[in-house]
Enzyme design. Structure first.
Site, PDB file in Angstrom:
ATOM      1  N   GLY A   1       0.797  -1.228   0.000  1.00  0.00           N
ATOM      2  CA  GLY A   1       0.000   0.000   0.000  1.00  0.00           C
ATOM      3  C   GLY A   1       0.826   1.273   0.000  1.00  0.00           C
ATOM      4  O   GLY A   1       1.960   1.308   0.496  1.00  0.00           O
TER       5      GLY A   1
ATOM      6  N   ARG B   1      -2.960   8.269   3.796  1.00  0.00           N
ATOM      7  CA  ARG B   1      -3.139   9.143   4.951  1.00  0.00           C
ATOM      8  C   ARG B   1      -1.819   9.604   5.578  1.00  0.00           C
ATOM      9  O   ARG B   1      -1.798  10.498   6.424  1.00  0.00           O
ATOM     10  CB  ARG B   1      -4.014   8.451   5.993  1.00  0.00           C
ATOM     11  CG  ARG B   1      -5.498   8.502   5.643  1.00  0.00           C
ATOM     12  CD  ARG B   1      -6.332   7.773   6.672  1.00  0.00           C
ATOM     13  NE  ARG B   1      -6.296   6.330   6.489  1.00  0.00           N
ATOM     14  CZ  ARG B   1      -6.919   5.462   7.275  1.00  0.00           C
ATOM     15  NH1 ARG B   1      -7.614   5.899   8.316  1.00  0.00           N
ATOM     16  NH2 ARG B   1      -6.862   4.164   7.040  1.00  0.00           N
TER      17      ARG B   1
ATOM     18  N   GLY C   1      -6.695  -5.476  -2.850  1.00  0.00           N
ATOM     19  CA  GLY C   1      -7.065  -5.907  -1.519  1.00  0.00           C
ATOM     20  C   GLY C   1      -6.105  -6.919  -0.927  1.00  0.00           C
ATOM     21  O   GLY C   1      -5.237  -7.475  -1.600  1.00  0.00           O
TER      22      GLY C   1
ATOM     23  N   LYS D   1      38.747  14.085  15.513  1.00  0.00           N
ATOM     24  CA  LYS D   1      38.393  13.158  14.449  1.00  0.00           C
ATOM     25  C   LYS D   1      39.579  12.238  14.173  1.00  0.00           C
ATOM     26  O   LYS D   1      40.721  12.689  14.051  1.00  0.00           O
ATOM     27  CB  LYS D   1      37.994  13.938  13.198  1.00  0.00           C
ATOM     28  CG  LYS D   1      37.907  13.119  11.914  1.00  0.00           C
ATOM     29  CD  LYS D   1      39.060  13.459  10.996  1.00  0.00           C
ATOM     30  CE  LYS D   1      39.068  12.590   9.763  1.00  0.00           C
ATOM     31  NZ  LYS D   1      40.325  12.765   8.987  1.00  0.00           N
TER      32      LYS D   1
ATOM     33  N   TYR E   1      40.786  21.996  17.097  1.00  0.00           N
ATOM     34  CA  TYR E   1      40.498  20.886  16.189  1.00  0.00           C
ATOM     35  C   TYR E   1      41.690  19.943  16.183  1.00  0.00           C
ATOM     36  O   TYR E   1      42.824  20.356  15.889  1.00  0.00           O
ATOM     37  CB  TYR E   1      40.234  21.382  14.769  1.00  0.00           C
ATOM     38  CG  TYR E   1      40.182  20.247  13.766  1.00  0.00           C
ATOM     39  CD1 TYR E   1      39.111  19.349  13.777  1.00  0.00           C
ATOM     40  CD2 TYR E   1      41.207  20.051  12.855  1.00  0.00           C
ATOM     41  CE1 TYR E   1      39.073  18.291  12.884  1.00  0.00           C
ATOM     42  CE2 TYR E   1      41.176  19.000  11.956  1.00  0.00           C
ATOM     43  CZ  TYR E   1      40.103  18.114  11.972  1.00  0.00           C
ATOM     44  OH  TYR E   1      40.067  17.053  11.097  1.00  0.00           O
TER      45      TYR E   1
ATOM     46  N   ALA F   1      44.180  26.666  23.942  1.00  0.00           N
ATOM     47  CA  ALA F   1      42.976  27.105  23.240  1.00  0.00           C
ATOM     48  C   ALA F   1      43.300  27.556  21.824  1.00  0.00           C
ATOM     49  O   ALA F   1      44.322  28.201  21.578  1.00  0.00           O
ATOM     50  CB  ALA F   1      42.316  28.240  24.007  1.00  0.00           C
TER      51      ALA F   1
ATOM     52  N   TYR G   1      44.980  18.423   6.364  1.00  0.00           N
ATOM     53  CA  TYR G   1      44.504  18.270   4.986  1.00  0.00           C
ATOM     54  C   TYR G   1      45.189  19.293   4.083  1.00  0.00           C
ATOM     55  O   TYR G   1      45.124  20.502   4.353  1.00  0.00           O
ATOM     56  CB  TYR G   1      42.988  18.447   4.957  1.00  0.00           C
ATOM     57  CG  TYR G   1      42.324  18.207   3.622  1.00  0.00           C
ATOM     58  CD1 TYR G   1      42.571  17.056   2.888  1.00  0.00           C
ATOM     59  CD2 TYR G   1      41.420  19.144   3.107  1.00  0.00           C
ATOM     60  CE1 TYR G   1      41.947  16.837   1.672  1.00  0.00           C
ATOM     61  CE2 TYR G   1      40.787  18.929   1.889  1.00  0.00           C
ATOM     62  CZ  TYR G   1      41.054  17.776   1.173  1.00  0.00           C
ATOM     63  OH  TYR G   1      40.434  17.549  -0.033  1.00  0.00           O
TER      64      TYR G   1
END
Length: 462
Positions: A14, A18, A81, A354, A369, A383, A390
């Site tokens: 189906g 709705r 059906g 990461k 990071y 900090a 990269y």
């Protein structure tokens, strides 16, 4: 003497009008997984000889979403059906005629194997078994009609029910089990004698009664376990019911849940003793926690392992990370896949890590990071420090020894290696390896000019 095998048919053809969605209804998620996936999990736990899923609307999308090698996909080109859907699948079943066929629905996400096993046991010696339940308000459902001996003789749809029949609270769930031979006899006899012009599977109940066949029923004690989803509001209610059950299970196993209404478990969570989970925490995938772990408000944890005594402070996002004993993270920290934090290390506010290993007792407290890095023990990263991993094409690694101090606002340009007990002066850009015990300062010389005049704004007259 042959042994009966079980074959399962799941109806999922189906559209679900709705739901008001272009997505097939059965692919809408509950607790992070589609309704169909959840039904298939329960079906597979019964170890059936074959498993058939009838699909129609969005058929290819469903196949791609549920790539299960043990499933036989049956396409119902024209939705006529439930009886027609089952008939399409029955033609694909190659089995002995006395094998049993269990019919399920792909939009019943809270279904569990205990209910199905009880139905199969109740119908073991019967020609037909029907799963029923009771509702305080049965409006809209087919009622279970019984004779004076309380034997089931028919299912009466609401629009066809008399006033007395509408007062019946036992309703049909649509799920049933019958022998393959019986289904092959009854299904071709179905007629579209209804306003929709469809072939209803429920009509086989009256056929069985008229033929004097034995009909067994099993009453599911919890209506939500057998309820189908027709719209998004019903799905939302089931989501809350599922989440409350998961919260209850954690609480009963020794975890403090601050507010069971404000926790979301979209995977598998295992907690040790005396853990505490605050409000608005979301768990996804596989989450494992040791003893005395504290998760503060508004955190997301996906596929993580937390050792004893870990504290995850508010608004932190952890994915694919492993945290050792006594680690503290956050607030507002992000751990990405491959982050490994050794015991008693600390990741502070607005720090992202990461694919890196952080050594025991090391601290990265603020606004930093750390990516593709191996860090030793007892380091202090100031900090604003970043590892420049990269180069625009490839990722490179930063290696930091033990007891290294990196001053604030420094950049470590990978590939680079800092030996043990290295000190990096604040504001440095490190591009070369630093031997153990050395101080590295790499920043522009400060220049001061006396008598310097600041620029001033010109007046409009000028």
């Amino acid at each position: 003497m042959s042994t009966q095998s079980l074959h399962i048919i799941v109806l999922a053809a189906g559209k679900g009008t709705r739901m008001r969605s272009t997505k097939p209804k059965v692919l809408h998620p509950l607790a992070g997984r589609s309704m169909l996936e959840r039904v298939l999990d329960e079906a597979e736990s019964l170890d059936p000889a074959s498993l058939h899923v009838v699909i129609g609307y969005g058929a290819e999308h469903i196949r791609q979403h549920c790539p299960r090698p043990d499933v036989s996909w049956v396409e119902q080109g024209e939705q006529r059906g439930t009886g027609h859907a089952v008939a399409c699948a029955v033609t694909n079943i190659q089995a002995q005629t006395d094998d049993r066929v269990l019919v399920l629905y792909g939009d019943v996400p809270l279904l569990d194997v205990d209910v199905l096993s009880s139905l199969l046991d109740s119908a073991r010696s019967a020609d037909l078994g029907v799963l029923t339940t009771r509702l305080d308000d049965p409006s809209g459902y087919g009622r279970i009609i019984r004779d004076r001996e309380q034997r089931m003789i028919a299912i009466r749809e609401e629009r066809d029910a008399s006033a007395d029949e509408k007062n019946i609270t036992e309703i049909n769930t649509g799920m049933l089990v019958a022998s393959l031979d019986a289904l092959r006899t009854w299904l071709p006899k179905l007629q579209p004698h209804n306003a929709q012009g469809e072939l209803y599977l429920t009509d086989i109940v009256q056929m069985a009664a008229e033929e004097g066949k034995s009909i067994a029923t099993h009453l599911a004690p919890d209506p939500l376990r057998v309820a189908g989803v027709n719209d998004r509001w019903a799905l939302a209610q089931m989501e809350r019911a599922w989440q409350l059950r998961q919260a209850q299970a954690l609480a009963m196993s020794g975890t403090t849940i601050v507010d069971p209404a404000r926790i979301d478990i979209r995977g598998d969570v295992i907690c040790g003793m005396d853990c505490q989970i605050d409000i608005n925490v979301v768990f996804e995938g596989q989450v494992r926690m040791g003893d005395n772990v504290v998760i503060e408000p508004n955190c997301i944890l996906r596929d993580v392992t937390l050792g004893n005594g870990v504290r995850v402070r508010a608004f932190s996002h952890l994915e694919g990370a492993t945290l050792g004993e006594g680690v503290e993270v956050g607030p507002y920290a992000r751990l990405r896949p491959g982050a490994e934090l050794a015991e008693h290390s600390k990741i502070g506010n607005f720090v992202e890590v990461k694919a890196s290993r952080i050594g025991a007792g090391s601290k990265v407290n603020h606004l930093s990071y750390i990516g593709d890095t191996v860090m030793g023990a007892d380091c202090n990263i100031g900090a604003g420090t970043i590892t420049c991993n990269y180069d625009g094409t490839n990722k490179h690694q930063t290696v930091i020894g033990n007891q290294v101090f990196v001053g604030s606002s420094s950049q470590l340009v990978a590939p680079v290696h800092l030996g043990d007990e290295v000190t990096v002066g604040a504001g440095s850009t490190i591009t070369q390896d630093v031997p153990s015990g050395h101080l590295a300062v790499a920043r522009s010389r400060q220049v001061m000019k006396s008598g310097w005049q600041r620029p001033r704004k010109k007046s409009k007259a000028e």
